[in-house]
Write a protein that holds these residues in place. Structure first.
Motif, mmCIF file in Angstrom:
data_model
loop_
_atom_site.group_PDB
_atom_site.id
_atom_site.type_symbol
_atom_site.label_atom_id
_atom_site.label_comp_id
_atom_site.label_asym_id
_atom_site.label_seq_id
_atom_site.Cartn_x
_atom_site.Cartn_y
_atom_site.Cartn_z
ATOM 1 N N UNK A 241 19.447 24.742 173.789
ATOM 2 C CA UNK A 241 19.674 26.201 173.630
ATOM 3 C C UNK A 241 20.862 26.387 174.497
ATOM 4 N N UNK A 242 21.719 27.138 174.109
ATOM 5 C CA UNK A 242 22.794 27.613 175.002
ATOM 6 C C UNK A 242 24.107 27.703 173.948
ATOM 7 N N UNK A 243 25.311 27.893 174.622
ATOM 8 C CA UNK A 243 26.490 28.250 173.779
ATOM 9 C C UNK A 243 27.119 27.066 173.044
ATOM 10 N N UNK A 244 27.726 27.098 171.831
ATOM 11 C CA UNK A 244 28.407 26.450 171.453
ATOM 12 C C UNK A 244 29.748 26.704 170.698
ATOM 13 N N UNK A 245 30.945 26.027 170.504
ATOM 14 C CA UNK A 245 32.089 26.412 169.608
ATOM 15 C C UNK A 245 32.469 25.365 168.990
ATOM 16 N N UNK A 246 33.240 25.365 168.030
ATOM 17 C CA UNK A 246 34.171 24.489 167.446
ATOM 18 C C UNK A 246 35.505 24.952 167.190
ATOM 19 N N UNK A 247 36.258 24.003 167.245
ATOM 20 C CA UNK A 247 37.647 24.029 166.887
ATOM 21 C C UNK A 247 38.320 22.940 166.091
ATOM 22 N N UNK A 248 39.164 23.122 165.281
ATOM 23 C CA UNK A 248 39.646 21.877 164.459
ATOM 24 C C UNK A 248 40.026 20.751 165.356
ATOM 25 N N UNK A 249 40.657 21.012 166.570
ATOM 26 C CA UNK A 249 41.001 20.015 167.374
ATOM 27 C C UNK A 249 39.880 19.077 167.920
ATOM 28 N N UNK A 250 39.170 19.925 168.796
ATOM 29 C CA UNK A 250 38.135 19.331 169.542
ATOM 30 C C UNK A 250 36.829 19.364 168.848
#
Length: 568
Positions: A241-250
């Protein structure tokens, strides 16, 4: 290696794995339940050239700066409470607050809290108390009026419902400033979809250009977990449980709540998204993939709470006099349905987090889904998965059981060696290995199939833990929830009986009395541990054990028949 030793090896691996999980829960990546992580001075810094505005409203970017940064909420926004707008579709019951035009509640109608009472759905978003979790949007501008997520909007009506035969439902809100700037915030809901299109249309009737940024953010407190006692029966304790993010690089990244202060996010990316995750469900802001946004995280204090915030901050947009331009983004509020998430945005299916066993768990989930489409029952799909794995490992298992049967046939000769050498274990082991070599028996043959099965077992555990498709999935009879323990412990008992029968068919050369006692109690110990595992996982292991027992008995019987024929 005999059959008892790989079984003991599996038991030790299982116990170690779950002890490690419990340690991670209590001391690792998540703060203890009910504790508050001290909040640093709140600072949102999407543009280094502009000083931050205190609180959860970001500063406008340098590109829109014409005067020093100031809070842009009009005075009227703080004078009156907002109205609640009810929105109903076939899958969502949402509430929008005209104070900020934020999505402050969302019920997932297809997912009941309790399978016995489908009238009470999961409340994913809420703006009340210890379940606070909201999706906010706002505009900021340096030198021009702009409504942030606390500004007061107006609405034509306070009740919207998706009409019969309609595929979309628009919910508009309006904010107007005396200078001539009007903002129309629109939510677009779709039939059979948890994806909501959003846009903020800025109409500039002033004499000078309007320049500003849009921010979209998810703000929440950690989810409340009601402990059920034994750790294995609390899958939510182990789910991230928490924040998440996505980028094409990382690619996919995540940040637990207790890491917000130590590892704040600040990253520019195009084609990504930001989210707040919890067990089975999540919310995510997905900006236009053609623009470069800034992702940030913050910890803020509000209403005597510590809240955690992940934000997407857009590039500056300039609207000339007598023109209208819009900021657009998409908001997902719903379950972690792996089959559809990557169609919404790249990497969104990674919100189903299987950890280090993803490379095994993801294919297992795919196979389970395909099998489910054939039989329409998740329990039957698990049984078919066992059959499929048994077929793939048939030759390996056959070699294992042949080796074990031959070792059992050598039991009298091994007992004679033990009597001959007494307490001289070195000579006894040397003689035993010489006998194995002479009879062409591989003592390690019984271990390899178990070693192969262990990562599959743990990967399936994570599939059952994380896959919302199996949440509250019924099987037959007394098992009405494969993601919860067997309520009457029938499967753990059957598994224990299969283990006892397998021990009876297995050799135990060189085992001292202490080892023998341990192995006799191991089925009971495993039955107790399995009593707290998800029923689907115990179903898998019980069916696997039953088929292995049948295969073991057939091979042992054939070798006995062959020996009897040879003697006659």
């Amino acid at each position: 290696m005999t059959n008892t030793r790989p079984f003991l090896f599996f038991a030790l691996c299982a116990i170690g794995f779950f002890l490690w999980q419990a340690w991670q829960q209590d001391y690792g990546s998540r703060p203890p339940l009910g504790s508050a992580v001290p909040a640093p001075a709140a600072s949102a810094v999407p543009a280094p050239a502009t000083p931050a505005v205190p609180g959860d409203v970001p500063a406008a970017s340098a590109a829109s700066a014409t005067t020093p940064a100031t809070a842009s909420t009009p005075a009227a926004a703080t004078a009156n409470a907002g109205q609640r707008i009810e929105v109903r579709t076939d899958v969502l019951h949402a509430v929008i607050d005209t104070r900020g035009g934020n999505l402050v509640a969302a019920d997932l109608l297809a997912y009941p809290l309790d399978p016995s009472d489908r009238s009470k759905p999961v409340h994913l978003l809420s703006d009340t108390g210890e379940s606070f979790f909201v999706a906010q949007t706002g505009l900021v501008s340096n030198g021009s009026p702009a409504p942030d997520h606390k500004a007061l909007f107006s609405t034509e009506k306070t009740d919207y419902a998706l009409a019969q035969g309609a595929d979309t439902l628009e919910v508009p809100l309006t904010w107007t400033d005396a200078s001539g700037v009007t903002v129309r915030k629109v939510y677009v809901f779709k039939r059979a979809s948890y994806l909501i299109d959003t846009r903020q249309e800025v109409t500039n009737a002033a004499a000078t250009p309007w320049t500003g940024n849009e921010y979209r953010q998810l703000q929440r407190v950690p989810p409340v977990i009601v402990s059920k006692g034994f750790a294995f029966s609390d899958p939510e304790r182990f789910a991230f449980a928490g924040a998440a993010w996505y980028s094409p690089k990382d690619k996919f990244q995540k940040l637990a709540f207790d890491k917000f202060a130590a590892s704040p996010l600040k990253q520019e990316t195009a084609g990504g998204w930001v989210a707040m995750l919890q067990h089975y469900f999540f919310a995510a802001w997905i900006p236009d993939e053609g623009q470069t946004d800034t992702f940030t995280t913050e910890t803020v204090k509000a209403d005597s709470q510590t809240r955690y915030l992940v934000r997407d901050f857009s590039p500056a947009l300039t609207v000339a006099p007598n023109q209208t331009k819009a900021f657009t983004a998409r908001l997902y509020v719903g379950p972690k349905l792996q089959s559809t998430l990557d169609q919404i945005a790249p990497g969104l299916a990674l919100t189903v987090d299987y950890g280090v066993l993803t490379f095994i768990a993801s294919p297992l989930h795919w196979v389970l889904v395909e099998l489910y489409t054939l039989v329409k029952n998740w329990g039957l799909a698990i049984i078919l998965l066992v059959l499929l794995i048994k077929v793939l490992l048939f030759k390996l298992s056959e070699a294992q059981f042949r080796s074990m049967a031959k070792m059992k046939r050598l039991q009298p000769r091994l007992e004679a060696l033990k009597e001959r050498y007494g307490d001289d274990k070195q000579k006894y082991n040397a003689a035993m290995m010489e006998l194995y070599q002479k009879e062409k028996i591989n003592p390690l043959g019984g271990c390899l199939p178990m070693v192969v099965q262990i990562p599959v077992f743990f990967a399936l555990y994570w599939v059952l833990l994380e896959s919302v498709e199996l949440r509250q999935a019924p099987f037959f009879g007394w098992i009405q929830n494969l993601s919860a323990p067997d309520p009457y412990f029938v499967l753990p008992v059957l598994n224990a009986l299969a283990t006892l029968a397998s021990q009876w068919l297995s050799p135990n050369p060189g085992m001292d009395p202490t080892q023998a006692k341990i192995m006799k109690t191991m089925p009971l110990a495993m039955a107790v541990m399995f009593a707290f595992f998800p029923a689907g996982l115990v179903l898998y292991w019980t069916v696997n054990g039953g088929l292995s027992l049948l295969q073991q008995w057939v091979i042992t019987h054939r070798l006995q028949v062959a020996d009897n024929k040879a003697k006659t």
